[in-house]
Design an enzyme around this catalytic site. Structure first.
Site, PDB file in Angstrom:
ATOM      1  N   ASP A 196       2.430  -6.937   2.243  1.00 44.43           N
ATOM      2  CA  ASP A 196       1.258  -6.187   2.726  1.00 44.43           C
ATOM      3  C   ASP A 196       1.716  -4.935   3.488  1.00 44.43           C
ATOM      4  OD1 ASP A 196      -1.303  -5.343   3.186  1.00 44.43           O
ATOM      5  OD2 ASP A 196      -1.873  -7.012   4.493  1.00 44.43           O
ATOM      6  N   ARG A 205      -0.478   4.298  -0.670  1.00 48.99           N
ATOM      7  CA  ARG A 205      -1.355   5.374  -0.158  1.00 48.99           C
ATOM      8  C   ARG A 205      -1.427   6.597  -1.070  1.00 48.99           C
ATOM      9  NH1 ARG A 205      -3.381   1.742   3.265  1.00 48.99           N
ATOM     10  NH2 ARG A 205      -2.142   1.346   5.126  1.00 48.99           N
ATOM     11  N   HIS A 261       0.868  -1.182   0.000  1.00 45.79           N
ATOM     12  CA  HIS A 261       0.000   0.000   0.000  1.00 45.79           C
ATOM     13  C   HIS A 261       0.903   1.229   0.000  1.00 45.79           C
ATOM     14  CE1 HIS A 261      -3.699  -2.298   0.970  1.00 45.79           C
ATOM     15  NE2 HIS A 261      -2.845  -3.102   1.579  1.00 45.79           N
ATOM     16  N   HIS A 312      -8.936 -10.369  -0.921  1.00 40.92           N
ATOM     17  CA  HIS A 312      -8.760 -10.221   0.530  1.00 40.92           C
ATOM     18  C   HIS A 312      -9.854 -11.101   1.134  1.00 40.92           C
ATOM     19  CE1 HIS A 312      -8.243  -7.648   4.293  1.00 40.92           C
ATOM     20  NE2 HIS A 312      -9.404  -8.254   4.520  1.00 40.92           N
ATOM     21  N   HIS A 365       1.075   3.678   8.244  1.00 42.66           N
ATOM     22  CA  HIS A 365       0.090   4.563   8.885  1.00 42.66           C
ATOM     23  C   HIS A 365       0.828   5.625   9.687  1.00 42.66           C
ATOM     24  CE1 HIS A 365      -3.536   2.329   7.976  1.00 42.66           C
ATOM     25  NE2 HIS A 365      -2.996   1.211   8.415  1.00 42.66           N
ATOM     26  N   ASN A 401      -6.755   0.640  -2.766  1.00 37.84           N
ATOM     27  CA  ASN A 401      -7.600   1.350  -1.788  1.00 37.84           C
ATOM     28  C   ASN A 401      -7.003   2.708  -1.419  1.00 37.84           C
ATOM     29  OD1 ASN A 401      -5.472   0.200  -0.372  1.00 37.84           O
ATOM     30  ND2 ASN A 401      -6.700  -0.332   1.422  1.00 37.84           N
ATOM     31  N   PRO A 414      -5.334  -1.087  11.166  1.00 39.98           N
ATOM     32  CA  PRO A 414      -4.591  -2.342  11.085  1.00 39.98           C
ATOM     33  C   PRO A 414      -3.439  -2.252  10.094  1.00 39.98           C
ATOM     34  CG  PRO A 414      -6.617  -2.510   9.802  1.00 39.98           C
ATOM     35  CD  PRO A 414      -6.602  -1.132  10.412  1.00 39.98           C
ATOM     36  N   ASN A 464      -4.714  -7.123   9.732  1.00 37.83           N
ATOM     37  CA  ASN A 464      -5.760  -7.936   9.096  1.00 37.83           C
ATOM     38  C   ASN A 464      -5.152  -8.822   8.029  1.00 37.83           C
ATOM     39  OD1 ASN A 464      -8.146  -7.387  10.345  1.00 37.83           O
ATOM     40  ND2 ASN A 464      -8.744  -5.743   8.949  1.00 37.83           N
ATOM     41  N   HIS A 479      -2.542 -12.762   1.537  1.00 37.51           N
ATOM     42  CA  HIS A 479      -2.202 -12.979   2.958  1.00 37.51           C
ATOM     43  C   HIS A 479      -2.921 -14.154   3.615  1.00 37.51           C
ATOM     44  CE1 HIS A 479      -5.708 -10.342   3.154  1.00 37.51           C
ATOM     45  NE2 HIS A 479      -5.009  -9.258   2.929  1.00 37.51           N
TER      46      HIS A 479
HETATM   47 ZN   LIG Z   1      -5.774  -7.401   2.579  1.00 38.69          ZN
END
Ligand SMILES: [Zn+2]
Length: 418
Positions: free
Chosen positions: A288, A74, A72, A188, A292, A104, A302, A261, A223
């Site tokens: 993954d 972001r 990610h 996911h 944050h 996302n 998470p 997660n 994952h």
């Molecule tokens: Zn995921």
């Protein structure tokens, strides 16, 4: 400090890395490696190349650079957590030269313009090759399909990562469309209505394997964290269902406690996941990487910022303890994810992309917030001592990271450090 030197007076032809232990999925020997025109051109002992830049390996271990199927970055949307520049720097610091980034973001990657924005920004940063995923559903709302036809040429797979696609008929339509477009569904796998995490995963894995079997669509399970999922995937692979899957470094190595997660799992489950990785039922390690801010993490967001610690963690906890051999780890971090993404990477054979890393296997170092180039400092490894630091990362013959410094477009090219 001069870290590269030049042989001869002519214009450099390529990069010669000398005095290393070369390890990939099928070889392990001491020697040198030469990269020309972006491709591995020769491996052997005592290579002599006129007019090459030379990176003295100093006895370090040279591996194919790593390929991440799941990170990610972001961007667009959350620059306080990470953006494509900081994510790229963190990636090469961790030894990754190709990274698949999740959809996302804000806005989410549910249309082609977002995917091309990501790729153009990564190309400008000049450190890694970035492979976007596109969403399965519009806005990751799980209701109607995204612009899958428009996205397909720009992405390697479709995923609503962060959420599973819960509605069975939406999932069926997505699998059919993805099959027609020749792109995998990366799921996911988590039914939020079931509060046993292992069962919540297995129910969705089971459904998706059935959809893959019936539609012919390739499924990539993200994952994996349960023994039941491993058993379902193993049986489906034996039947020829087009399925691949990944496991994260933290689900292999860390005790439960930190919020992620799917949740971290106890030792008996970790041992089964490791056995499945070693046997190839689990194809790949994927980070993954989920950066944050400290404030978001305190509110319970998470995830672990993990792309920089992936190799040192796995090396320290699994390879050095004799639970996994280095060649198996290289297959899981380089060769197999490269094959899943369809890249000419992941081994040291001549003709492959000149993407390699140099590792310090024995020197201990401490993970600190300052050591991480990612903006996300959210990792339970802060303060821990690990071995297996990535000392240098080379992409297509260009040194893009050396000893904690990165060399992208802003830094001209690697000749600035000659
Ligand atoms: Zn995921």
């Amino acid at each position: 400090m001069r870290l590269l030197r030049r042989t001869g007076q002519g214009v450099s032809k390529g990069l010669l890395i000398t005095n290393v232990r070369l390890v990939d999925g099928h070889s392990d020997f001491r020697g040198d490696l030469y990269i020309e025109d972006g491709l591995i051109s020769a491996v052997g002992r005592g290579l002599r190349i006129p007019d090459a830049d030379v990176l003295p390996g100093g006895g370090r271990t040279l591996l194919p650079a790593f390929v991440d199927l799941h990170a990610h970055f972001r961007d667009p949307g959350y620059p306080e957590k990470e953006d494509i520049e900081s994510g790229s720097a963190a990636a090469v610091h961790g030894g990754y030269t190709a990274v698949a980034v999740m959809a996302n973001t804000n806005p989410v990657c549910d249309r082609p313009e977002i995917a091309t924005y990501m790729q153009e920004k990564a190309a400008r940063a000049g450190l890694i090759e970035l492979y976007p995923l596109g969403t399965i559903t519009r806005g990751i709302a799980g209701e109607e399909l995204s612009n899958m036809d428009g996205l397909a040429p720009h992405i390697w797979a479709f995923s609503d990562d962060g959420r599973g696609v819960e509605r069975p008929n939406v999932a069926l339509l997505a699998f059919r469309r993805a099959a027609a477009l020749g792109r995998p569904i990366a799921e996911h796998s988590e039914y939020r209505g079931i509060d046993d995490p292992a069962l919540a995963e297995e129910v969705m894995v089971n459904r998706d394997l059935l959809l893959a079997r019936r539609t012919g669509c390739a499924l990539h399970v993200e994952h994996v964290s349960s023994v039941g999922s491993v058993e379902l995937i193993s049986a489906a692979k034996r039947d020829g269902v087009p399925v691949t899957c990944e496991v994260t470094p933290h689900h292999l190595c860390l005790e439960p406690g930190y919020i992620v997660n799917p949740p971290l799992v106890p030792r008996e489950v970790r041992e089964r996941l490791l056995a499945a990785l070693a046997s190839g039922v689990i194809d790949a390690v994927a980070t993954d990487h989920a950066p944050h801010t400290a404030a978001d993490k305190e509110k319970g967001a998470p995830g672990i910022s993990g792309i920089e610690t992936a190799f040192p963690l796995l090396h320290s906890r699994l390879v050095r303890t004799g639970q996994l051999d280095l060649q198996s780890l290289v297959r899981a971090m380089a060769a197999r994810p490269a094959r899943i993404l369809g890249l000419n990477k992941g081994s040291l054979e001549p003709g492959r992309d000149g993407d390699v890393v140099l590792i310090e296997e024995d020197e201990e170092f401490t993970v600190t917030e300052d050591w991480l180039l990612s903006r996300g400092k959210n990792t339970p490894l802060i303060g821990q001592r690990l071995r297996g630091r990535v000392w240098a990362t080379v992409r297509r013959g260009q040194v893009v990271h050396l000893d904690g410094k990165t060399f992208g477009r802003d830094f001209d090219d690697h000749r600035s450090i000659v």
